[in-house]
Structure formats: structure tokens, C-alpha cells
Design an enzyme around this catalytic site. Structure first.
Site, mmCIF file in Angstrom:
data_model
loop_
_atom_site.group_PDB
_atom_site.id
_atom_site.type_symbol
_atom_site.label_atom_id
_atom_site.label_comp_id
_atom_site.label_asym_id
_atom_site.label_seq_id
_atom_site.Cartn_x
_atom_site.Cartn_y
_atom_site.Cartn_z
ATOM 1 N N ILE A 16 -58.721 12.646 -0.942
ATOM 2 C CA ILE A 16 -59.946 13.323 -1.375
ATOM 3 C C ILE A 16 -60.374 14.355 -0.331
ATOM 4 C CG2 ILE A 16 -62.359 12.996 -2.073
ATOM 5 C CD1 ILE A 16 -61.602 10.084 -2.818
ATOM 6 N N ILE A 64 -61.745 8.183 14.925
ATOM 7 C CA ILE A 64 -63.195 7.951 14.896
ATOM 8 C C ILE A 64 -63.587 6.644 15.596
ATOM 9 C CG2 ILE A 64 -63.660 9.363 12.855
ATOM 10 C CD1 ILE A 64 -63.811 6.736 11.220
ATOM 11 N N ALA A 87 -61.331 6.829 6.440
ATOM 12 C CA ALA A 87 -61.434 5.383 6.202
ATOM 13 C C ALA A 87 -60.043 4.830 5.947
ATOM 14 C CB ALA A 87 -62.310 5.109 4.971
ATOM 15 N N THR A 134 -67.768 4.093 -2.008
ATOM 16 C CA THR A 134 -67.060 3.672 -3.230
ATOM 17 C C THR A 134 -67.957 2.805 -4.118
ATOM 18 O OG1 THR A 134 -65.320 2.154 -3.959
ATOM 19 C CG2 THR A 134 -66.141 1.791 -1.768
ATOM 20 N N ASP A 135 -67.636 2.779 -5.406
ATOM 21 C CA ASP A 135 -68.371 1.893 -6.324
ATOM 22 C C ASP A 135 -68.016 0.421 -6.086
ATOM 23 O OD1 ASP A 135 -65.762 1.938 -7.330
ATOM 24 O OD2 ASP A 135 -66.345 2.371 -9.401
ATOM 25 N N GLU A 136 -66.925 0.177 -5.315
ATOM 26 C CA GLU A 136 -66.477 -1.207 -5.142
ATOM 27 C C GLU A 136 -67.476 -2.057 -4.350
ATOM 28 O OE1 GLU A 136 -62.246 -1.593 -4.345
ATOM 29 O OE2 GLU A 136 -61.865 0.350 -5.248
ATOM 30 N N TYR A 159 -61.778 -4.502 1.994
ATOM 31 C CA TYR A 159 -62.048 -3.054 1.901
ATOM 32 C C TYR A 159 -63.498 -2.809 1.501
ATOM 33 C CZ TYR A 159 -62.376 1.559 -0.325
ATOM 34 O OH TYR A 159 -62.794 2.820 -0.709
ATOM 35 N N ALA A 161 -66.028 -4.782 1.476
ATOM 36 C CA ALA A 161 -67.010 -5.328 2.431
ATOM 37 C C ALA A 161 -67.167 -4.383 3.620
ATOM 38 C CB ALA A 161 -66.583 -6.714 2.899
ATOM 39 N N LYS A 163 -66.659 -1.115 3.575
ATOM 40 C CA LYS A 163 -67.387 0.078 3.112
ATOM 41 C C LYS A 163 -68.876 -0.260 2.932
ATOM 42 C CE LYS A 163 -66.029 3.683 2.171
ATOM 43 N NZ LYS A 163 -65.760 4.918 2.965
ATOM 44 N N ASN A 188 -62.910 5.312 -9.149
ATOM 45 C CA ASN A 188 -61.505 5.602 -8.781
ATOM 46 C C ASN A 188 -61.156 7.067 -9.026
ATOM 47 O OD1 ASN A 188 -61.597 2.641 -9.257
ATOM 48 N ND2 ASN A 188 -59.419 2.806 -8.793
ATOM 49 N N ARG A 223 -60.850 0.226 -14.741
ATOM 50 C CA ARG A 223 -61.340 1.159 -13.736
ATOM 51 C C ARG A 223 -61.881 2.396 -14.450
ATOM 52 N NH1 ARG A 223 -60.946 -2.931 -11.442
ATOM 53 N NH2 ARG A 223 -59.860 -3.444 -9.497
ATOM 54 N N TYR A 350 -44.295 -5.916 -2.804
ATOM 55 C CA TYR A 350 -43.881 -6.215 -4.172
ATOM 56 C C TYR A 350 -42.711 -7.178 -4.325
ATOM 57 C CZ TYR A 350 -47.148 -2.576 -5.508
ATOM 58 O OH TYR A 350 -48.291 -1.863 -5.691
HETATM 59 P P1 NAD Z 1 -57.004 8.283 2.076
HETATM 60 O O1 NAD Z 1 -56.541 6.940 2.554
HETATM 61 O O2 NAD Z 1 -56.108 9.119 1.229
HETATM 62 O O3 NAD Z 1 -57.401 9.179 3.346
HETATM 63 C C1 NAD Z 1 -58.083 8.679 4.462
HETATM 64 C C2 NAD Z 1 -57.925 9.678 5.605
HETATM 65 O O4 NAD Z 1 -58.642 9.154 6.736
HETATM 66 C C3 NAD Z 1 -56.466 9.885 6.045
HETATM 67 O O5 NAD Z 1 -56.196 11.254 6.204
HETATM 68 C C4 NAD Z 1 -56.388 9.142 7.381
HETATM 69 O O6 NAD Z 1 -55.446 9.715 8.281
HETATM 70 C C5 NAD Z 1 -57.820 9.300 7.891
HETATM 71 N N1 NAD Z 1 -58.173 8.239 8.841
HETATM 72 C C6 NAD Z 1 -57.969 6.902 8.697
HETATM 73 N N2 NAD Z 1 -58.387 6.248 9.795
HETATM 74 C C7 NAD Z 1 -58.890 7.197 10.645
HETATM 75 C C8 NAD Z 1 -59.477 7.129 11.929
HETATM 76 N N3 NAD Z 1 -59.616 5.962 12.578
HETATM 77 N N4 NAD Z 1 -59.886 8.276 12.514
HETATM 78 C C9 NAD Z 1 -59.737 9.482 11.866
HETATM 79 N N5 NAD Z 1 -59.172 9.591 10.656
HETATM 80 C C10 NAD Z 1 -58.749 8.459 10.047
HETATM 81 O O7 NAD Z 1 -58.390 7.991 1.362
HETATM 82 P P2 NAD Z 1 -59.076 8.728 0.120
HETATM 83 O O8 NAD Z 1 -58.627 8.073 -1.123
HETATM 84 O O9 NAD Z 1 -58.969 10.191 0.273
HETATM 85 O O10 NAD Z 1 -60.588 8.293 0.356
HETATM 86 C C11 NAD Z 1 -61.459 9.061 1.184
HETATM 87 C C12 NAD Z 1 -62.826 8.394 1.231
HETATM 88 O O11 NAD Z 1 -63.361 8.296 -0.082
HETATM 89 C C13 NAD Z 1 -62.795 6.987 1.812
HETATM 90 O O12 NAD Z 1 -63.942 6.825 2.609
HETATM 91 C C14 NAD Z 1 -62.857 6.094 0.573
HETATM 92 O O13 NAD Z 1 -63.490 4.877 0.879
HETATM 93 C C15 NAD Z 1 -63.698 6.941 -0.359
HETATM 94 N N6 NAD Z 1 -63.444 6.720 -1.793
HETATM 95 C C16 NAD Z 1 -62.167 6.780 -2.293
HETATM 96 C C17 NAD Z 1 -61.964 6.610 -3.666
HETATM 97 C C18 NAD Z 1 -60.581 6.700 -4.269
HETATM 98 O O14 NAD Z 1 -60.417 6.432 -5.470
HETATM 99 N N7 NAD Z 1 -59.554 7.102 -3.544
HETATM 100 C C19 NAD Z 1 -63.050 6.372 -4.519
HETATM 101 C C20 NAD Z 1 -64.337 6.324 -3.963
HETATM 102 C C21 NAD Z 1 -64.523 6.505 -2.607
HETATM 103 P P1 TYD Z 2 -55.717 0.894 -6.942
HETATM 104 O O1 TYD Z 2 -55.165 2.241 -7.262
HETATM 105 O O2 TYD Z 2 -55.161 0.145 -5.780
HETATM 106 O O3 TYD Z 2 -57.302 1.102 -6.784
HETATM 107 P P2 TYD Z 2 -58.504 -0.020 -6.668
HETATM 108 O O4 TYD Z 2 -57.911 -1.347 -6.397
HETATM 109 O O5 TYD Z 2 -59.285 0.485 -5.495
HETATM 110 O O6 TYD Z 2 -59.234 0.063 -7.949
HETATM 111 O O7 TYD Z 2 -55.570 -0.026 -8.220
HETATM 112 C C1 TYD Z 2 -56.141 0.344 -9.476
HETATM 113 C C2 TYD Z 2 -55.942 -0.820 -10.428
HETATM 114 O O8 TYD Z 2 -54.536 -0.978 -10.687
HETATM 115 C C3 TYD Z 2 -56.402 -2.163 -9.865
HETATM 116 O O9 TYD Z 2 -56.965 -2.938 -10.922
HETATM 117 C C4 TYD Z 2 -55.122 -2.815 -9.358
HETATM 118 C C5 TYD Z 2 -54.068 -2.301 -10.314
HETATM 119 N N1 TYD Z 2 -52.708 -2.124 -9.743
HETATM 120 C C6 TYD Z 2 -51.595 -2.680 -10.406
HETATM 121 O O10 TYD Z 2 -51.714 -3.310 -11.477
HETATM 122 N N2 TYD Z 2 -50.364 -2.482 -9.854
HETATM 123 C C7 TYD Z 2 -50.181 -1.793 -8.699
HETATM 124 O O11 TYD Z 2 -49.011 -1.684 -8.228
HETATM 125 C C8 TYD Z 2 -51.321 -1.230 -8.032
HETATM 126 C C9 TYD Z 2 -51.184 -0.454 -6.751
HETATM 127 C C10 TYD Z 2 -52.574 -1.414 -8.610
#
Ligand code: NAD
Ligand code: TYD
Length: 353
Positions: A16, A64, A87, A134-136, A159, A161, A163, A188, A223, A350
Site C-alpha cells: 500500500i 522504526i 508494519a 486495519t479493520d481486523e 497481528y 492485537a 495493530k 482487505n 473479507r 503449506y
Molecule cells: P506490506 O507488508 O506490504 O508493507 C510493509 C512495509 O513496511 C514493507 O515495505 C516493510 O519493509 C516495511 N517495514 C516493516 N517493518 C519495518 C520497520 N521495522 N521499519 C521500517 N519499515 C518497516 O504491508 P501493506 O499491506 O502495504 O500494509 C501497509 C499498512 O497498511 C500496514 O500498517 C497494515 O497494517 C495496513 N493495512 C493493510 C491492509 C491490507 O489489506 N494489506 C489493510 C488495512 C490496513
Molecule cells: P489474507 O490475504 O492473509 O488476509 P487477512 O487474513 O488479513 O484477511 O487472507 C485472506 C483470506 O484468505 C483469509 O480468510 C485467509 C484466507 N486464505 C486462504 O484460504 N488461503 C491462503 O493461502 C491464504 C494466504 C489466505
């Protein structure tokens, strides 16, 4: 154009974060954008190749969790705002290694808050600490209902907890020290540049390679999916117009049962790859469920749409088609990220399921 703001974006090399960095660098030439990232397995500078030479963009490699480093960085640059995305972000990894999540997500956020507070107290023009969450944190829904900003926190994975802890810290700094903060909790995300350990890119990658598609449990978990650029647009709006001290929920109004989403992806991929219908569907394999697997997440976005006029721009059909297209056209990116440790991770995650 003169620089009027210096904005620190953390985690900008991740999924993101890279979309947020690109959007800010391109739309706001008057801002200097600093991307601070540790470049963990999830961070990838390839995500930002197209903007890396822009004059208003600076990359800083750093952690960080390193309090001294963060303090010095804030001393040096006197940021006017922070958008905090760095994160550990994957639930499955948090089940295997929870303390990594406590360090990065809780201590890391505490360090950034402390440095921001010190900057504000020195009389710097610090106007926003924006925490991306996150909504989680709200826990798991049953068959009905939606998460609103008033839903009580009930995180159930390491995770979520971690956040939730960081969200509480951010609000505590607002209440106690009057730090100008804003928080958003999003559902998501999916789209280009997502690391293939999360569901959608993992399924795309496995179909490409004719590997089994692991579906946790019965595939009945739900989701609410949002295209990543729609999230980046929401972040832009909240950063500029969100009321300080407030929280905004962001969601796609787009709930999918995992098995239905996977079946849809199989159909799209069969068409794109000119394979016979049902080819990819045969790869679907039901495997052992995730420990503590939350049943359903779904967001009520009426606050951000009513107050700030945000709505998702892309429907799911278009978003999924764009995403699949991107992975097919960026095979080099995919091959790079799945070389190295990915196979080790995949086997551990897996093979025993
Ligand atoms: P991501 O795992 O793709 O990216 C996380 C980034 O943070 C990476 O570039 C990593 O190198 C960097 N990082 C990790 N630890 C670090 C540290 N100690 N110091 C500096 N940089 C560090 O995650 P994402 O999916 O892009 O999510 C970004 C944010 O959005 C997160 O805070 C996540 O909780 C939140 N979020 C994600 C989703 C989703 O669906 N992916 C949904 C809602 C909120
Ligand atoms: P994920 O992309 O890990 O996001 P989150 O757990 O944060 O919602 O998973 C999305 C959904 O897909 C979740 O219900 C777990 C499920 N899932 C599988 O069924 N198989 C997989 O291999 C993965 C990675 C996730």
C-alpha cells in the site's frame, strides 16, 4: 516550485505504501516525500522504480524500532507530517512469530509518536500524524452487521492485537499530549505489487505455475475487498481533510466468501491464459484452517463518504481484471519476489497443512 511541506511516509516500499508514495510524489510537487523503509521481505524498491528520480522524492533505509535513529532523523528533517504504514502485516506470519509484530507494530509506532511529539514541543510546524490501520482490530463479525468507528476493539490474532495496541497508543498521544493525529481502519486491499503470501496474488501465482491453491478450512470466511488505489485516494483525503483526533473506516462495500473469490479468479485466469474452462478450478485444495481464523470482516464507510465524499472508484470486476493483468505483465517482478526466501516460507506454511 518551492517545497512547503516535508512528509515522512513509513513503509513506502511495501504494497500500500508504494501506491501512497507514488500518489503524493506525483500530485504534490510542493511536498518533499521521504520514504522510510527497512526493506524487510515485504519491502521492494522495484515498486517505485518509475518515481525514484523525482526531485521531490527521497528514500531512507532504516528501522522504526531503532529509537535513536528515529530521533536523529526527526531532528535532521523537521517533518511537517507523518503517514505511518510500516508494519508487519501478515496474519499467518504473526501466528508463527508474534514478537516480531510487537516490536515493529507497537514499539515502532511508539518511537515515531515520541519523535513527533518532541518535534511539536520544539515548536516545529508539525501538523499531522496519520496512522494507517486495519479493520481486523474490531475482531470478527457473524453473518450480519458492519464495523463502524464505534465498534469496540476485539483483536484476535497477534497481528490485529499489535495493530490495536498501536491504534491505542496513537489516540493516547492525541489525548495526553495534544499531538494532531488521525487514524483510519481499512478492509482487505488488493492490486498490483502485493506480496504473493496474501490471498489474491498467491492464488494468481499458483495458477500461473499450476500449483495447488490452498483454501483454509471450508473457504467460507468473508473479507471486504478494496482496490489499493482507492485506499491511497482515501488516505490522501483523510491526510488533507480528516478532522484531527478522529477515526475513519474505509471499506470496499464488497464482501466475498473466499471460495467464491478464488473460483472467480480461476475463471479469469483460465480466460487470460487461454486455458480450457475448469483448468484452474481443479487446483483448489482445502487445507487445515488458520488458527483462530476470523469469520467475517465488513466495513461501514458512511463516515468517510458523508464527511469527505470518498467512494471506491473501481468495481471489483475491473479491479480484479487490472490486478491479474498487472501480474501477467510483470512476471519479472513476481519472479524477483518469489526467489530467495519465498520458497522456504511457502514450504513451512503449506507442506504440513
Ligand atoms: P506490506 O507488508 O506490504 O508493507 C510493509 C512495509 O513496511 C514493507 O515495505 C516493510 O519493509 C516495511 N517495514 C516493516 N517493518 C519495518 C520497520 N521495522 N521499519 C521500517 N519499515 C518497516 O504491508 P501493506 O499491506 O502495504 O500494509 C501497509 C499498512 O497498511 C500496514 O500498517 C497494515 O497494517 C495496513 N493495512 C493493510 C491492509 C491490507 O489489506 N494489506 C489493510 C488495512 C490496513
Ligand atoms: P489474507 O490475504 O492473509 O488476509 P487477512 O487474513 O488479513 O484477511 O487472507 C485472506 C483470506 O484468505 C483469509 O480468510 C485467509 C484466507 N486464505 C486462504 O484460504 N488461503 C491462503 O493461502 C491464504 C494466504 C489466505
Amino acid at each position: 516550485m518551492g517545497i512547503i511541506k516535508k512528509i515522512l511516509i513509513t513503509g513506502g516500499a511495501g504494497f500500500i505504501g508504494s501506491h501512497v508514495v507514488r500518489r503524493f510524489v506525483k500530485r504534490y510537487p510542493q511536498y518533499q516525500i521521504f520514504n522510510l523503509d527497512k526493506l524487510t521481505y515485504a519491502g521492494n524498491l522495484e515498486n517505485l522504480k518509475d518515481i525514484e528520480h523525482e526531485p521531490n522524492y527521497t528514500f531512507i533505509k532504516g528501522d522504526i524500532v531503532d529509537q535513536e535513529f528515529i530521533r536523529k532523523l526527526f531532528d535532521k528533517y523537521n517533518f511537517s507530517g507523518v503517514i505511518h504504514l510500516a508494519a508487519e502485516s501478515h496474519v499467518d506470519r504473526s501466528i508463527t512469530n508474534p514478537m516480531e509484530f510487537v516490536h515493529t507494530n507497537v514499539i515502532g509506532t511508539g518511537n515515531l509518536l515520541t519523535a513527533s511529539r518532541e518535534l511539536m514541543d520544539r515548536g516545529g510546524e508539525f501538523d499531522c500524524f496519520y496512522h494507517i490501520s486495519t479493520d481486523e482490530v474490531y475482531g470478527s463479525l457473524g453473518d450480519t452487521g458492519l464495523f463502524t468507528e464505534k465498534t469496540p476493539y476485539d483483536p484476535r490474532s497477534p497481528y490485529s492485537a499489535s495493530k490495536a495496541s498501536s491504534d491505542h497508543l496513537v489516540r493516547a498521544f492525541s489525548h495526553t499530549y495534544k499531538l494532531p493525529v488521525v487514524v483510519s481502519n481499512c478492509s482487505n486491499n488488493y492490486g498490483p505489487n502485493q506480496f504473493p503470501e496474501k490471498l489474491i496474488p498467491l492464488v494468481i501465482n499458483n495458477i500461473l505455475n499450476m500449483k495447488q491453491i490452498p483454501v483454509y478450512g471450508k473457504g467460507e470466511n468473508i473479507r471486504d475487498w478494496l482496490y489499493v488505489e482507492d485506499h491511497a485516494a482515501a488516505i490522501d483525503l483523510v491526510y488533507h481533510s480528516g478532522r484531527k483526533g478522529e477515526t475513519y473506516n474505509i471499506g470496499g462495500n464488497n464482501e466475498w466468501k473466499n471460495i467464491d473469490l478464488i473460483t472467480k479468479l480461476c475463471e479469469i485466469m483460465d480466460r487470460k491464459l487461454n486455458r480450457k474452462p475448469e483448468t484452474s478450478g481443479q487446483l483448489i485444495t482445502f487445507v487445515k484452517d488458520r488458527a483462530g481464523h476470523d469469520l467475517r470482516y465488513a466495513i461501514d464507510s458512511s463516515k468517510i463518504s458523508g464527511e469527505l465524499g470518498w467512494e471506491p472508484a473501481l468495481n471489483f470486476e475491473t479491479g480484479l481484471a487490472k490486478t491479474v493483468e498487472w501480474y501477467l505483465n510483470n512476471n519479472d517482478w513476481l519472479q524477483n519476489v518469489i526467489s530467495g526466501d519465498y520458497e522456504n516460507y511457502y514450504d513451512k506454511q503449506y507442506l504440513e497443512r
